[in-house]
Design a protein around this motif. Structure first.
Motif, PDB file in Angstrom:
ATOM      1  N   GLU A 123       0.795  -1.319  -0.130  1.00  0.00           N
ATOM      2  CA  GLU A 123       0.186   0.043  -0.212  1.00  0.00           C
ATOM      3  C   GLU A 123       0.876   1.074  -0.072  1.00  0.00           C
ATOM      4  O   GLU A 123       0.560   2.198  -0.697  1.00  0.00           O
ATOM      5  CB  GLU A 123      -0.999   0.133   1.450  1.00  0.00           C
ATOM      6  N   ARG A 124       1.956   1.475   0.766  1.00  0.00           N
ATOM      7  CA  ARG A 124       2.803   2.377   0.798  1.00  0.00           C
ATOM      8  C   ARG A 124       3.541   2.521  -0.463  1.00  0.00           C
ATOM      9  O   ARG A 124       3.621   3.702  -0.962  1.00  0.00           O
ATOM     10  CB  ARG A 124       3.689   2.334   1.982  1.00  0.00           C
ATOM     11  N   THR A 125       4.131   1.675  -1.038  1.00  0.00           N
ATOM     12  CA  THR A 125       4.779   1.649  -2.220  1.00  0.00           C
ATOM     13  C   THR A 125       3.814   2.136  -3.297  1.00  0.00           C
ATOM     14  O   THR A 125       4.300   3.079  -4.099  1.00  0.00           O
ATOM     15  CB  THR A 125       5.361   0.084  -2.661  1.00  0.00           C
ATOM     16  N   ILE A 126       2.559   1.689  -3.580  1.00  0.00           N
ATOM     17  CA  ILE A 126       1.892   2.010  -4.597  1.00  0.00           C
ATOM     18  C   ILE A 126       1.215   3.583  -4.250  1.00  0.00           C
ATOM     19  O   ILE A 126       1.345   4.380  -5.290  1.00  0.00           O
ATOM     20  CB  ILE A 126       0.480   1.343  -4.643  1.00  0.00           C
ATOM     21  N   ALA A 127       1.165   3.890  -2.970  1.00  0.00           N
ATOM     22  CA  ALA A 127       0.577   5.292  -2.741  1.00  0.00           C
ATOM     23  C   ALA A 127       1.806   6.235  -3.073  1.00  0.00           C
ATOM     24  O   ALA A 127       1.575   7.311  -3.470  1.00  0.00           O
ATOM     25  CB  ALA A 127       0.185   5.430  -1.155  1.00  0.00           C
ATOM     26  N   ALA A 128       3.169   5.716  -2.788  1.00  0.00           N
ATOM     27  CA  ALA A 128       4.254   6.681  -3.153  1.00  0.00           C
ATOM     28  C   ALA A 128       4.376   6.755  -4.643  1.00  0.00           C
ATOM     29  O   ALA A 128       4.764   7.917  -4.923  1.00  0.00           O
ATOM     30  CB  ALA A 128       5.441   6.190  -2.473  1.00  0.00           C
ATOM     31  N   LEU A 129       4.411   5.658  -5.350  1.00  0.00           N
ATOM     32  CA  LEU A 129       4.512   5.971  -6.630  1.00  0.00           C
ATOM     33  C   LEU A 129       3.218   6.690  -7.224  1.00  0.00           C
ATOM     34  O   LEU A 129       3.419   7.346  -8.561  1.00  0.00           O
ATOM     35  CB  LEU A 129       4.362   4.531  -7.321  1.00  0.00           C
ATOM     36  N   ALA A 130       2.068   6.907  -6.741  1.00  0.00           N
ATOM     37  CA  ALA A 130       0.931   7.739  -7.123  1.00  0.00           C
ATOM     38  C   ALA A 130       1.060   8.827  -6.409  1.00  0.00           C
ATOM     39  O   ALA A 130       0.354  10.009  -6.808  1.00  0.00           O
ATOM     40  CB  ALA A 130      -0.265   6.961  -6.974  1.00  0.00           C
ATOM     41  N   PHE A 131       2.152   9.374  -5.748  1.00  0.00           N
ATOM     42  CA  PHE A 131       2.214  10.555  -5.143  1.00  0.00           C
ATOM     43  C   PHE A 131       1.072  10.848  -4.138  1.00  0.00           C
ATOM     44  O   PHE A 131       0.541  12.217  -4.188  1.00  0.00           O
ATOM     45  CB  PHE A 131       2.566  11.728  -6.125  1.00  0.00           C
ATOM     46  N   LEU A 132       0.639  10.143  -3.591  1.00  0.00           N
ATOM     47  CA  LEU A 132      -0.625  10.229  -2.738  1.00  0.00           C
ATOM     48  C   LEU A 132      -0.154  10.544  -1.399  1.00  0.00           C
ATOM     49  O   LEU A 132       0.761  10.020  -0.841  1.00  0.00           O
ATOM     50  CB  LEU A 132      -1.386   8.924  -2.674  1.00  0.00           C
ATOM     51  N   PRO A 133      -0.894  11.511  -0.581  1.00  0.00           N
ATOM     52  CA  PRO A 133      -0.250  11.597   0.661  1.00  0.00           C
ATOM     53  C   PRO A 133      -0.485  10.518   1.650  1.00  0.00           C
ATOM     54  O   PRO A 133      -1.426   9.793   1.558  1.00  0.00           O
ATOM     55  CB  PRO A 133      -1.209  12.827   1.245  1.00  0.00           C
ATOM     56  N   GLN A 134       0.325  10.111   2.511  1.00  0.00           N
ATOM     57  CA  GLN A 134       0.393   8.907   3.382  1.00  0.00           C
ATOM     58  C   GLN A 134       0.473   9.352   5.019  1.00  0.00           C
ATOM     59  O   GLN A 134       1.411  10.203   5.374  1.00  0.00           O
ATOM     60  CB  GLN A 134       1.562   8.051   2.987  1.00  0.00           C
ATOM     61  N   PRO A 135       0.136   8.767   5.767  1.00  0.00           N
ATOM     62  CA  PRO A 135       0.230   8.759   7.160  1.00  0.00           C
ATOM     63  C   PRO A 135       1.756   8.419   7.455  1.00  0.00           C
ATOM     64  O   PRO A 135       2.366   7.927   6.703  1.00  0.00           O
ATOM     65  CB  PRO A 135      -0.553   7.843   7.643  1.00  0.00           C
TER      66      PRO A 135
END
Length: 179
Positions: A123-135
């Protein structure tokens, strides 16, 4: 006999949906909102993994996808990301049901722990690749650790309350096929 099979086919998905709705309601309550408080476990993830390890035939994938998508929307996460990852993980477990049936609990706990960690990192990897904000990473790892520690309680709930047990070797399903 056919009535019992039909009842089970509707009873367990209905129970899962009711439990998921209860978990949603509890997560939406404004409890523990102080800064610095520890995040609680992902109750729904623990329940899904324990349920699929025990009786994958009682939890259909379309229902699981709908419930997880609703969770994504209610918790304002990227729609479908966590739902897709958990669905892939549940199908991974479902395809290995014959192997996981023979695991003792410590190995099952180790497998579920690895699966939960893999889900979080994916989840963190995909969110980072999509430039999504993460906790924060520490917060998510703490929640994953709490989920791993809570997993035996979820298994106990499935076993004692829901009567979800792993099928015995040679047990037949409703259609007379070996499970």
């Amino acid at each position: 006999m056919a009535e019992g099979v039909r009842r089970r086919a509707w009873l367990y998905p209905t129970v899962f949906t009711a439990i998921a709705a209860l978990v949603f309601m509890i997560r939406m309550l404004p409890l523990g909102t102080e800064a610095g408080s520890w995040p609680g476990p992902d109750l729904l993830l623990c329940l899904i993994v324990a349920w699929v390890m025990r009786r994958p035939d009682y939890l259909p994938a379309p229902l699981l996808a709908l419930v997880l998508l609703a969770e994504d929307l209610l918790l304002m996460r990227p729609p479908g990301l966590w739902a897709a990852l958990v669905l892939i993980a549940s199908e991974f477990l479902r395809s290995r049901a014959a192997l996981t049936r023979e695991l003792t609990f410590p190995f099952e706990w180790l497998l579920s722990s690895g699966l939960m960690l893999a889900l979080r990192f994916a989840e963190r990897t995909i969110a980072a690749l999509a430039f999504l904000p993460q906790p924060a990473l520490a917060e998510q790892m703490l929640q994953t650790a709490m989920s791993i520690l809570f997993y035996p309680l979820a298994v106990g709930f499935c076993w004692l309350v829901l009567d979800l047990r792993k099928p015995a070797p040679g047990e037949l399903d409703a259609f007379g096929r070996r499970m």
